[in-house]
Design a protein around this motif. Structure first.
Motif, PDB file in Angstrom:
ATOM      1  N   TYR A  44       0.832  -1.366  -0.421  1.00 42.04           N
ATOM      2  CA  TYR A  44      -0.026  -0.357   0.353  1.00 42.04           C
ATOM      3  C   TYR A  44       0.903   0.819   0.041  1.00 42.04           C
ATOM      4  O   TYR A  44       1.356   0.822   0.751  1.00 42.04           O
ATOM      5  CB  TYR A  44      -1.245  -0.236   1.297  1.00 42.04           C
ATOM      6  CG  TYR A  44      -1.947  -0.669   1.187  1.00 42.04           C
ATOM      7  CD1 TYR A  44      -3.336  -0.567   0.980  1.00 42.04           C
ATOM      8  CD2 TYR A  44      -2.168  -2.789   0.831  1.00 42.04           C
ATOM      9  CE1 TYR A  44      -4.457  -1.969   0.568  1.00 42.04           C
ATOM     10  CE2 TYR A  44      -2.718  -3.304   1.633  1.00 42.04           C
ATOM     11  CZ  TYR A  44      -3.984  -2.762   1.357  1.00 42.04           C
ATOM     12  OH  TYR A  44      -4.946  -3.454   1.124  1.00 42.04           O
ATOM     13  N   GLU A  45       0.506   2.293  -0.411  1.00 42.47           N
ATOM     14  CA  GLU A  45       0.647   3.613  -0.654  1.00 42.47           C
ATOM     15  C   GLU A  45       0.702   4.079   0.422  1.00 42.47           C
ATOM     16  O   GLU A  45      -1.095   4.291   0.569  1.00 42.47           O
ATOM     17  CB  GLU A  45       1.034   4.013  -1.938  1.00 42.47           C
ATOM     18  CG  GLU A  45      -0.383   4.423  -2.529  1.00 42.47           C
ATOM     19  CD  GLU A  45      -0.446   5.091  -4.339  1.00 42.47           C
ATOM     20  OE1 GLU A  45       1.126   5.704  -4.680  1.00 42.47           O
ATOM     21  OE2 GLU A  45      -1.428   4.992  -4.837  1.00 42.47           O
ATOM     22  N   THR A  46       1.417   5.314   1.462  1.00 42.77           N
ATOM     23  CA  THR A  46       0.320   6.138   1.513  1.00 42.77           C
ATOM     24  C   THR A  46       0.643   7.821   1.802  1.00 42.77           C
ATOM     25  O   THR A  46       1.311   7.789   1.168  1.00 42.77           O
ATOM     26  CB  THR A  46       0.727   5.510   3.413  1.00 42.77           C
ATOM     27  OG1 THR A  46       1.873   5.590   3.845  1.00 42.77           O
ATOM     28  CG2 THR A  46       0.441   3.520   3.466  1.00 42.77           C
ATOM     29  N   CYS A  47      -0.458   8.269   2.563  1.00 41.80           N
ATOM     30  CA  CYS A  47      -0.399   9.654   2.978  1.00 41.80           C
ATOM     31  C   CYS A  47      -0.602   9.673   4.419  1.00 41.80           C
ATOM     32  O   CYS A  47      -1.069   9.817   4.899  1.00 41.80           O
ATOM     33  CB  CYS A  47      -0.662   9.961   1.695  1.00 41.80           C
ATOM     34  SG  CYS A  47      -1.181  11.558   2.083  1.00 41.80           S
ATOM     35  N   ILE A  48       0.578  10.862   4.904  1.00 42.34           N
ATOM     36  CA  ILE A  48       0.450  11.236   5.772  1.00 42.34           C
ATOM     37  C   ILE A  48       0.023  12.592   6.017  1.00 42.34           C
ATOM     38  O   ILE A  48       0.303  13.702   5.428  1.00 42.34           O
ATOM     39  CB  ILE A  48       2.214  11.465   6.449  1.00 42.34           C
ATOM     40  CG1 ILE A  48       2.746   9.919   6.382  1.00 42.34           C
ATOM     41  CG2 ILE A  48       1.846  11.954   7.843  1.00 42.34           C
ATOM     42  CD1 ILE A  48       3.542  10.232   7.124  1.00 42.34           C
ATOM     43  N   PHE A 102      -3.634  11.533  10.680  1.00 43.67           N
ATOM     44  CA  PHE A 102      -4.414  10.657   9.676  1.00 43.67           C
ATOM     45  C   PHE A 102      -3.533  10.007   8.443  1.00 43.67           C
ATOM     46  O   PHE A 102      -2.715  10.672   7.937  1.00 43.67           O
ATOM     47  CB  PHE A 102      -5.581  11.536   8.912  1.00 43.67           C
ATOM     48  CG  PHE A 102      -6.421  11.797   8.739  1.00 43.67           C
ATOM     49  CD1 PHE A 102      -7.435  11.585  10.493  1.00 43.67           C
ATOM     50  CD2 PHE A 102      -7.377  13.488   8.949  1.00 43.67           C
ATOM     51  CE1 PHE A 102      -8.172  12.123  11.389  1.00 43.67           C
ATOM     52  CE2 PHE A 102      -8.006  14.251   9.842  1.00 43.67           C
ATOM     53  CZ  PHE A 102      -8.425  13.065  10.584  1.00 43.67           C
ATOM     54  N   ILE A 103      -3.424   8.462   8.443  1.00 48.12           N
ATOM     55  CA  ILE A 103      -2.730   8.077   7.287  1.00 48.12           C
ATOM     56  C   ILE A 103      -3.490   7.590   6.365  1.00 48.12           C
ATOM     57  O   ILE A 103      -4.304   6.505   7.024  1.00 48.12           O
ATOM     58  CB  ILE A 103      -1.427   7.161   7.716  1.00 48.12           C
ATOM     59  CG1 ILE A 103      -1.272   7.945   8.721  1.00 48.12           C
ATOM     60  CG2 ILE A 103      -0.930   6.383   7.394  1.00 48.12           C
ATOM     61  CD1 ILE A 103       0.177   6.549  10.344  1.00 48.12           C
ATOM     62  N   ALA A 104      -3.322   7.658   5.679  1.00 48.48           N
ATOM     63  CA  ALA A 104      -4.437   7.600   3.885  1.00 48.48           C
ATOM     64  C   ALA A 104      -3.966   6.789   3.541  1.00 48.48           C
ATOM     65  O   ALA A 104      -2.521   6.267   2.551  1.00 48.48           O
ATOM     66  CB  ALA A 104      -5.262   8.251   3.641  1.00 48.48           C
ATOM     67  N   GLY A 105      -4.949   5.013   3.057  1.00 48.74           N
ATOM     68  CA  GLY A 105      -3.809   3.983   1.713  1.00 48.74           C
ATOM     69  C   GLY A 105      -4.333   4.297   1.412  1.00 48.74           C
ATOM     70  O   GLY A 105      -5.354   3.643   0.942  1.00 48.74           O
ATOM     71  N   ALA A 106      -3.453   3.279  -0.305  1.00 47.63           N
ATOM     72  CA  ALA A 106      -4.212   2.132  -0.937  1.00 47.63           C
ATOM     73  C   ALA A 106      -3.388   1.562  -1.297  1.00 47.63           C
ATOM     74  O   ALA A 106      -2.515   1.629  -2.315  1.00 47.63           O
ATOM     75  CB  ALA A 106      -4.866   3.719  -2.696  1.00 47.63           C
ATOM     76  N   ARG A 107      -3.890   0.708  -1.851  1.00 47.08           N
ATOM     77  CA  ARG A 107      -3.495  -0.784  -2.609  1.00 47.08           C
ATOM     78  C   ARG A 107      -2.692  -0.239  -3.968  1.00 47.08           C
ATOM     79  O   ARG A 107      -3.229   0.235  -5.261  1.00 47.08           O
ATOM     80  CB  ARG A 107      -4.410  -2.058  -2.610  1.00 47.08           C
ATOM     81  CG  ARG A 107      -3.533  -2.830  -3.161  1.00 47.08           C
ATOM     82  CD  ARG A 107      -4.640  -4.159  -4.002  1.00 47.08           C
ATOM     83  NE  ARG A 107      -5.194  -4.714  -2.358  1.00 47.08           N
ATOM     84  CZ  ARG A 107      -6.012  -5.519  -1.762  1.00 47.08           C
ATOM     85  NH1 ARG A 107      -6.573  -6.583  -3.166  1.00 47.08           N
ATOM     86  NH2 ARG A 107      -6.677  -5.834  -0.884  1.00 47.08           N
ATOM     87  N   TYR A 108      -1.481  -0.786  -3.648  1.00 46.97           N
ATOM     88  CA  TYR A 108       0.050  -0.313  -5.268  1.00 46.97           C
ATOM     89  C   TYR A 108       0.344  -1.381  -5.685  1.00 46.97           C
ATOM     90  O   TYR A 108       1.011  -1.867  -3.889  1.00 46.97           O
ATOM     91  CB  TYR A 108      -0.136   0.928  -4.671  1.00 46.97           C
ATOM     92  CG  TYR A 108       0.367   1.328  -6.417  1.00 46.97           C
ATOM     93  CD1 TYR A 108      -1.032   1.047  -7.916  1.00 46.97           C
ATOM     94  CD2 TYR A 108       1.593   2.340  -7.108  1.00 46.97           C
ATOM     95  CE1 TYR A 108       0.494   1.852  -9.037  1.00 46.97           C
ATOM     96  CE2 TYR A 108       1.917   3.327  -7.630  1.00 46.97           C
ATOM     97  CZ  TYR A 108       1.082   2.241  -9.231  1.00 46.97           C
ATOM     98  OH  TYR A 108       1.744   3.143 -10.291  1.00 46.97           O
TER      99      TYR A 108
END
Length: 278
Positions: A44-48, A102-108
């Protein structure tokens, strides 16, 4: 699915391979000054995104200092963020008195380069007359399209007190281009004042009754399929942190509910809003 607010103790609220939204990842990390938190999310790529406070972020030796400028809540300052490549080792250090992140993620499956986001792309649309007036602050939006895999991250604010968001009702649960894409979606809600609340609708099929969830400050909603507008009580403002993860592409294609789709023409600015989710 509604996840009521709870003390997650810095552990994922929506972990990898979640049965409802397998394309999403979501964590909330709370730290005090000087405290550190490390994480890695394989696949998963994530965004902080600091909801409050400020962090120093290190990703595999690459450093981003003083990310986040907000005070007591998400209305107090503008969003900032850091993109984290798939599976990278990350260290967060709180440099303010306290922080909530918040740590958001999407499968990649590809490893890209980390970068920070210090200014957002703002879209404002709707109107008080249509009860759909809101601002969207894109953190990973159109500007970052060539630098990110399949993750879209934004913050949505109702403008004024009371009203609807996510309307005209739409869905994005089936890959059938060019009409619609499969994007799992996760929200985290906040209210001002924080004893406010709202309603998340989820209608699985046009013309049939659906479900409704009472959302409060800190509620998390995971949307797997169906049309999903939400509303806030009169006298309160609503915010929600939004994570979108695509199945085969990053650009989101929303399918508007046939019985309400004509209202795209009645809500000012909505076409510009649709164009930004790319």
């Amino acid at each position: 699915m509604h996840i009521a607010p709870f003390d997650n103790q810095n552990k994922p609220i929506v972990d990898i391979d979640n049965p409802t939204v397998p394309l999403n990842y979501f964590n909330i990390v709370k730290l005090k000054k000087g405290e550190a938190f490390e994480y890695q999310v394989p696949g998963y790529e994530t965004c902080i995104v600091p909801a409050t406070g400020s962090l120093d972020v290190e990703i595999e030796g690459v450093k981003f200092d003083a990310v986040g400028n907000r005070g007591e809540d998400v209305w107090d300052g503008e969003p900032e963020g850091v993109y984290v490549p798939v599976g990278a080792k990350v260290t967060l250090v709180c440099v303010s008195e306290n922080s909530e992140t918040f740590i958001a993620g999407a499968r990649y499956d590809e490893v890209l380069e980390p970068f920070d986001v210090r200014s957002h792309d703002l879209v404002q649309y709707g109107s008080d007359d249509t009860k759909t007036h809101r601002k969207i602050k894109h953190i990973l939006g159109q500007k970052q399209h060539d630098k990110v895999g399949r993750l879209l991250v934004s913050e949505l604010f109702t403008v004024g007190q009371g009203g609807w968001s996510g309307f005209p009702s739409h869905k994005h649960d089936t890959n059938r281009l060019p009409d619609e894409t499969r994007h799992d979606e996760t929200y985290n809600f906040r209210f001002k004042p924080n004893h406010g609340s709202g309603l998340q609708m989820l209608q699985r099929e046009d013309g049939k009754a659906g479900d409704a969830y009472h959302i409060v400050d800190g509620s998390t909603i995971c949307i797997d399929n169906g049309y999903h507008p939400c509303a806030v009580l009169p006298g309160y403002e609503m915010y929600y942190f939004t994570i979108l993860g695509g199945l085969t592409q990053r650009s989101l294609v929303q399918y508007f509910q046939p019985t309400h789709a004509y209202q795209i023409e009645t809500i000012p600015g909505i076409k510009d809003m649709i164009a930004k989710f790319k």
